[in-house]
Design an enzyme around this catalytic site. Structure first.
Site, mmCIF file in Angstrom:
data_model
loop_
_atom_site.group_PDB
_atom_site.id
_atom_site.type_symbol
_atom_site.label_atom_id
_atom_site.label_comp_id
_atom_site.label_asym_id
_atom_site.label_seq_id
_atom_site.Cartn_x
_atom_site.Cartn_y
_atom_site.Cartn_z
ATOM 1 N N SER A 99 -48.467 -14.334 31.453
ATOM 2 C CA SER A 99 -48.575 -14.962 30.232
ATOM 3 C C SER A 99 -48.455 -16.419 31.095
ATOM 4 O O SER A 99 -48.210 -15.975 31.942
ATOM 5 C CB SER A 99 -48.457 -15.502 28.800
ATOM 6 O OG SER A 99 -48.529 -16.798 28.391
ATOM 7 N N TYR B 192 -55.037 -24.630 30.644
ATOM 8 C CA TYR B 192 -54.588 -24.364 31.392
ATOM 9 C C TYR B 192 -53.425 -23.661 30.252
ATOM 10 O O TYR B 192 -53.579 -22.449 29.434
ATOM 11 C CB TYR B 192 -53.448 -24.022 32.441
ATOM 12 C CG TYR B 192 -52.835 -23.032 32.689
ATOM 13 C CD1 TYR B 192 -53.197 -22.496 33.295
ATOM 14 C CD2 TYR B 192 -51.687 -22.676 32.377
ATOM 15 C CE1 TYR B 192 -52.904 -20.770 33.951
ATOM 16 C CE2 TYR B 192 -50.844 -21.931 32.695
ATOM 17 C CZ TYR B 192 -51.528 -21.200 33.920
ATOM 18 O OH TYR B 192 -51.085 -19.670 34.326
ATOM 19 N N LYS C 230 -53.555 -20.153 27.890
ATOM 20 C CA LYS C 230 -52.094 -18.895 27.461
ATOM 21 C C LYS C 230 -51.959 -19.114 25.834
ATOM 22 O O LYS C 230 -51.251 -17.792 25.737
ATOM 23 C CB LYS C 230 -51.072 -19.455 28.410
ATOM 24 C CG LYS C 230 -51.719 -19.718 29.548
ATOM 25 C CD LYS C 230 -51.910 -17.981 30.507
ATOM 26 C CE LYS C 230 -52.342 -17.948 32.141
ATOM 27 N NZ LYS C 230 -52.106 -16.689 32.338
#
Length: 278
Positions: A133, A147, A151
Protein backbone atom coordinates in the site's frame (compact mmCIF):
# COMPACT_ATOMS: atom_id res chain seq x y z
CA UNK A 1 12.98 -22.74 4.22
CA UNK A 2 12.81 -22.20 0.47
CA UNK A 3 9.56 -20.60 -0.63
CA UNK A 4 7.99 -19.69 -3.96
CA UNK A 5 7.45 -15.94 -4.36
CA UNK A 6 5.01 -14.55 -6.93
CA UNK A 7 5.77 -10.85 -7.52
CA UNK A 8 3.84 -8.37 -9.64
CA UNK A 9 5.36 -5.26 -11.18
CA UNK A 10 8.86 -6.74 -11.29
CA UNK A 11 10.15 -4.87 -14.33
CA UNK A 12 11.18 -1.78 -12.35
CA UNK A 13 11.09 -0.14 -8.94
CA UNK A 14 10.40 -1.99 -5.74
CA UNK A 15 9.42 -5.20 -7.51
CA UNK A 16 12.91 -5.63 -8.93
CA UNK A 17 14.54 -5.22 -5.51
CA UNK A 18 12.12 -7.67 -3.89
CA UNK A 19 12.73 -10.26 -6.61
CA UNK A 20 16.51 -9.92 -6.31
CA UNK A 21 16.38 -10.11 -2.52
CA UNK A 22 14.21 -13.25 -2.61
CA UNK A 23 16.53 -14.95 -5.11
CA UNK A 24 19.60 -13.99 -3.06
CA UNK A 25 17.95 -15.55 0.00
CA UNK A 26 17.58 -18.85 -1.87
CA UNK A 27 13.90 -18.62 -2.74
CA UNK A 28 12.23 -19.46 -6.05
CA UNK A 29 10.70 -16.45 -7.75
CA UNK A 30 7.99 -15.84 -10.31
CA UNK A 31 8.65 -12.28 -11.48
CA UNK A 32 5.87 -10.78 -13.57
CA UNK A 33 5.24 -7.69 -15.65
CA UNK A 34 3.52 -6.46 -18.75
CA UNK A 35 6.78 -6.81 -20.71
CA UNK A 36 8.60 -10.04 -19.80
CA UNK A 37 11.77 -8.95 -21.58
CA UNK A 38 11.97 -5.87 -19.36
CA UNK A 39 11.54 -8.08 -16.28
CA UNK A 40 14.35 -10.38 -17.42
CA UNK A 41 16.67 -7.44 -18.04
CA UNK A 42 15.84 -5.81 -14.70
CA UNK A 43 16.05 -8.86 -12.43
CA UNK A 44 18.76 -10.78 -14.28
CA UNK A 45 19.03 -14.43 -15.21
CA UNK A 46 18.77 -16.99 -12.41
CA UNK A 47 18.08 -20.72 -12.27
CA UNK A 48 15.35 -20.16 -9.66
CA UNK A 49 13.59 -17.45 -11.67
CA UNK A 50 10.50 -17.75 -13.84
CA UNK A 51 9.42 -14.65 -15.76
CA UNK A 52 5.77 -14.45 -16.76
CA UNK A 53 3.73 -11.87 -18.62
CA UNK A 54 1.11 -10.23 -16.41
CA UNK A 55 -0.96 -7.10 -16.85
CA UNK A 56 -2.70 -6.98 -13.47
CA UNK A 57 -5.78 -5.35 -14.98
CA UNK A 58 -6.41 -8.51 -17.03
CA UNK A 59 -7.81 -11.48 -15.03
CA UNK A 60 -6.88 -13.91 -17.83
CA UNK A 61 -3.23 -12.81 -17.55
CA UNK A 62 -3.32 -13.48 -13.82
CA UNK A 63 -4.74 -16.95 -14.28
CA UNK A 64 -2.17 -17.82 -16.95
CA UNK A 65 0.76 -16.55 -14.87
CA UNK A 66 -0.42 -18.49 -11.81
CA UNK A 67 -0.78 -21.65 -13.89
CA UNK A 68 2.75 -21.18 -15.21
CA UNK A 69 4.06 -20.69 -11.67
CA UNK A 70 2.44 -23.88 -10.40
CA UNK A 71 3.59 -25.80 -13.46
CA UNK A 72 7.20 -24.72 -12.84
CA UNK A 73 7.46 -24.74 -9.05
CA UNK A 74 4.42 -26.72 -7.88
CA UNK A 75 3.13 -24.13 -5.43
CA UNK A 76 2.96 -20.43 -4.49
CA UNK A 77 3.90 -19.55 -0.92
CA UNK A 78 4.13 -15.76 -0.97
CA UNK A 79 2.22 -13.36 -3.20
CA UNK A 80 3.66 -9.84 -3.41
CA UNK A 81 1.10 -7.42 -4.84
CA UNK A 82 3.47 -4.66 -5.88
CA UNK A 83 2.41 -3.34 -9.29
CA UNK A 84 1.07 0.22 -9.14
CA UNK A 85 0.90 3.53 -10.96
CA UNK A 86 0.43 7.12 -9.82
CA UNK A 87 -2.29 9.34 -11.27
CA UNK A 88 -1.24 12.67 -9.78
CA UNK A 89 -3.33 15.80 -9.48
CA UNK A 90 -6.18 17.65 -7.86
CA UNK A 91 -9.48 15.77 -8.07
CA UNK A 92 -11.25 18.11 -10.50
CA UNK A 93 -8.30 18.02 -12.90
CA UNK A 94 -8.04 14.24 -12.91
CA UNK A 95 -10.26 13.02 -15.73
CA UNK A 96 -12.83 10.29 -15.02
CA UNK A 97 -10.80 8.02 -17.30
CA UNK A 98 -7.64 8.68 -15.30
CA UNK A 99 -9.41 8.04 -12.01
CA UNK A 100 -10.80 4.72 -13.27
CA UNK A 101 -7.40 3.73 -14.63
CA UNK A 102 -5.91 4.39 -11.18
CA UNK A 103 -8.45 2.13 -9.51
CA UNK A 104 -8.08 -0.57 -12.18
CA UNK A 105 -4.35 -0.89 -11.60
CA UNK A 106 -3.89 -0.12 -7.91
CA UNK A 107 -7.05 -1.70 -6.50
CA UNK A 108 -8.61 -4.10 -8.97
CA UNK A 109 -5.17 -5.27 -10.12
CA UNK A 110 -4.28 -6.83 -6.76
CA UNK A 111 -7.82 -8.21 -6.53
CA UNK A 112 -7.41 -9.93 -9.90
CA UNK A 113 -4.07 -11.48 -9.01
CA UNK A 114 -5.08 -12.53 -5.50
CA UNK A 115 -8.27 -14.10 -6.84
CA UNK A 116 -6.12 -16.24 -9.14
CA UNK A 117 -3.61 -17.19 -6.42
CA UNK A 118 -5.94 -17.98 -3.50
CA UNK A 119 -7.22 -21.33 -4.87
CA UNK A 120 -3.59 -22.51 -4.95
CA UNK A 121 -2.96 -21.38 -1.40
CA UNK A 122 -6.24 -22.85 -0.12
CA UNK A 123 -5.34 -26.20 -1.64
CA UNK A 124 -1.96 -26.01 0.11
CA UNK A 125 -3.61 -24.82 3.33
CA UNK A 126 -0.81 -22.27 3.57
CA UNK A 127 0.33 -19.02 2.03
CA UNK A 128 1.01 -15.36 2.63
CA UNK A 129 -0.60 -12.46 0.74
CA UNK A 130 1.54 -9.33 0.98
CA UNK A 131 0.19 -6.14 -0.59
CA UNK A 132 2.17 -2.93 -0.94
CA UNK A 133 0.00 0.00 0.00
CA UNK A 134 1.44 3.37 0.97
CA UNK A 135 1.33 5.97 3.70
CA UNK A 136 -1.22 7.48 1.31
CA UNK A 137 -3.41 4.49 2.14
CA UNK A 138 -3.76 5.83 5.69
CA UNK A 139 -3.27 9.56 5.26
CA UNK A 140 -4.92 11.73 2.63
CA UNK A 141 -2.52 14.20 1.08
CA UNK A 142 -2.61 17.08 -1.38
CA UNK A 143 -2.41 16.26 -5.10
CA UNK A 144 -3.01 12.52 -4.59
CA UNK A 145 -6.82 12.22 -4.58
CA UNK A 146 -6.97 9.27 -7.01
CA UNK A 147 -3.87 7.52 -5.67
CA UNK A 148 -5.03 7.82 -2.04
CA UNK A 149 -8.49 6.55 -2.98
CA UNK A 150 -6.97 3.45 -4.57
CA UNK A 151 -4.70 2.79 -1.60
CA UNK A 152 -7.41 3.42 1.01
CA UNK A 153 -9.55 0.88 -0.86
CA UNK A 154 -6.64 -1.55 -0.88
CA UNK A 155 -6.26 -1.22 2.88
CA UNK A 156 -9.94 -1.93 3.57
CA UNK A 157 -9.91 -4.96 1.29
CA UNK A 158 -6.76 -6.43 2.84
CA UNK A 159 -7.87 -5.75 6.40
CA UNK A 160 -11.07 -7.68 5.72
CA UNK A 161 -9.48 -10.40 3.58
CA UNK A 162 -7.54 -11.75 6.54
CA UNK A 163 -10.75 -12.99 8.14
CA UNK A 164 -11.74 -14.77 4.93
CA UNK A 165 -8.52 -16.70 4.45
CA UNK A 166 -7.09 -17.27 7.95
CA UNK A 167 -9.03 -20.55 8.43
CA UNK A 168 -7.06 -22.00 5.50
CA UNK A 169 -3.62 -21.17 6.89
CA UNK A 170 -3.22 -18.05 4.74
CA UNK A 171 -1.78 -14.92 6.32
CA UNK A 172 -1.98 -11.32 5.12
CA UNK A 173 0.30 -8.31 5.51
CA UNK A 174 -0.16 -4.72 4.33
CA UNK A 175 3.09 -2.83 3.70
CA UNK A 176 2.92 0.96 4.06
CA UNK A 177 6.11 2.56 2.74
CA UNK A 178 6.95 6.22 3.01
CA UNK A 179 9.06 7.91 0.33
CA UNK A 180 11.51 5.49 -1.26
CA UNK A 181 13.83 6.12 -4.18
CA UNK A 182 11.88 4.15 -6.75
CA UNK A 183 10.67 5.27 -10.17
CA UNK A 184 7.13 6.06 -8.97
CA UNK A 185 7.68 9.73 -9.90
CA UNK A 186 9.17 8.86 -13.31
CA UNK A 187 6.96 9.47 -16.34
CA UNK A 188 6.80 5.67 -16.82
CA UNK A 189 4.82 5.41 -13.56
CA UNK A 190 3.30 8.87 -13.04
CA UNK A 191 0.49 10.37 -15.11
CA UNK A 192 -0.09 14.08 -14.67
CA UNK A 193 -3.58 15.69 -14.78
CA UNK A 194 -5.37 15.48 -18.12
CA UNK A 195 -7.64 18.43 -17.41
CA UNK A 196 -6.87 22.08 -16.71
CA UNK A 197 -9.01 24.41 -14.60
CA UNK A 198 -8.01 28.04 -14.14
CA UNK A 199 -8.61 28.02 -10.38
CA UNK A 200 -6.11 25.18 -10.01
CA UNK A 201 -3.60 26.15 -12.71
CA UNK A 202 -1.02 27.93 -10.56
CA UNK A 203 -1.23 25.37 -7.75
CA UNK A 204 -0.97 22.48 -10.21
CA UNK A 205 2.13 23.91 -11.88
CA UNK A 206 3.79 24.60 -8.52
CA UNK A 207 2.92 21.20 -7.04
CA UNK A 208 3.90 19.28 -10.16
CA UNK A 209 7.30 20.97 -10.12
CA UNK A 210 7.71 20.12 -6.45
CA UNK A 211 6.82 16.44 -6.99
CA UNK A 212 9.23 16.16 -9.92
CA UNK A 213 12.00 17.76 -7.86
CA UNK A 214 11.68 14.97 -5.26
CA UNK A 215 12.45 12.27 -7.82
CA UNK A 216 15.76 10.60 -7.05
CA UNK A 217 16.06 12.38 -3.69
CA UNK A 218 13.74 10.23 -1.58
CA UNK A 219 15.43 9.06 1.62
CA UNK A 220 14.23 5.45 1.56
CA UNK A 221 16.46 2.74 0.06
CA UNK A 222 14.27 0.19 -1.78
CA UNK A 223 16.97 -2.51 -1.58
CA UNK A 224 16.95 -2.23 2.21
CA UNK A 225 13.16 -2.33 2.26
CA UNK A 226 13.23 -5.52 0.16
CA UNK A 227 15.60 -7.27 2.56
CA UNK A 228 13.62 -6.08 5.57
CA UNK A 229 10.41 -7.34 3.96
CA UNK A 230 11.88 -10.84 3.80
CA UNK A 231 12.54 -10.58 7.55
CA UNK A 232 8.92 -9.59 8.13
CA UNK A 233 7.65 -12.46 5.97
CA UNK A 234 9.85 -14.97 7.80
CA UNK A 235 8.37 -14.11 11.19
CA UNK A 236 6.29 -16.89 12.81
CA UNK A 237 3.42 -14.41 13.15
CA UNK A 238 3.83 -11.75 10.45
CA UNK A 239 2.19 -8.40 11.21
CA UNK A 240 -1.12 -7.40 9.70
CA UNK A 241 0.54 -4.06 8.89
CA UNK A 242 4.14 -3.06 8.45
CA UNK A 243 4.86 0.68 8.35
CA UNK A 244 8.12 1.00 6.39
CA UNK A 245 10.47 3.96 6.74
CA UNK A 246 11.16 6.50 9.47
CA UNK A 247 9.07 9.13 7.67
CA UNK A 248 6.16 6.70 7.46
CA UNK A 249 6.39 5.82 11.15
CA UNK A 250 6.28 9.50 12.16
CA UNK A 251 3.36 10.24 9.83
CA UNK A 252 1.30 7.24 10.95
CA UNK A 253 1.92 8.01 14.62
CA UNK A 254 0.62 11.55 14.09
CA UNK A 255 -2.43 10.25 12.20
CA UNK A 256 -3.24 7.88 15.07
CA UNK A 257 -3.03 10.75 17.54
CA UNK A 258 -5.22 12.90 15.30
CA UNK A 259 -7.90 10.19 15.14
CA UNK A 260 -7.91 9.93 18.93
CA UNK A 261 -8.19 13.71 19.25
CA UNK A 262 -11.18 13.70 16.90
CA UNK A 263 -12.86 10.93 18.91
CA UNK A 264 -12.28 12.76 22.17
CA UNK A 265 -13.54 16.08 20.78
CA UNK A 266 -17.08 14.71 20.35
CA UNK A 267 -17.10 11.76 22.72
CA UNK A 268 -20.17 12.92 24.65
CA UNK A 269 -22.18 13.78 21.53
CA UNK A 270 -21.20 10.53 19.80
CA UNK A 271 -22.19 8.50 22.82
CA UNK A 272 -25.67 10.04 23.04
CA UNK A 273 -27.13 8.61 19.84
CA UNK A 274 -28.75 5.38 21.06
CA UNK A 275 -32.51 4.92 21.59
CA UNK A 276 -33.47 6.00 25.09
CA UNK A 277 -34.65 2.49 25.96
CA UNK A 278 -31.33 0.87 24.95
Amino acid sequence: MTQVFFITGASRGMGVDIARAALAAGHQVVATGRRPQAVEQAVGAHENLLVARLDVTQPADAEAAVAAAVDRFGRIDVLINNAATFQAGYFEEISPEQFRAQMETNLFGPLNVTRAVLPVMRKQRSGHVVTLSSVAGLIGQEFVAAYAASKFGLEGWMESLRFDVAPYGIRTTIVEPGFFRTDLLEDTSTTWPALSIDDYAERTARTQTAWKSMNGKQAGDPARLAKALLTVIDQPEPPLRWVAGADAVAAVEEKAKELLRQVDAHRSLSGSLAYSDS
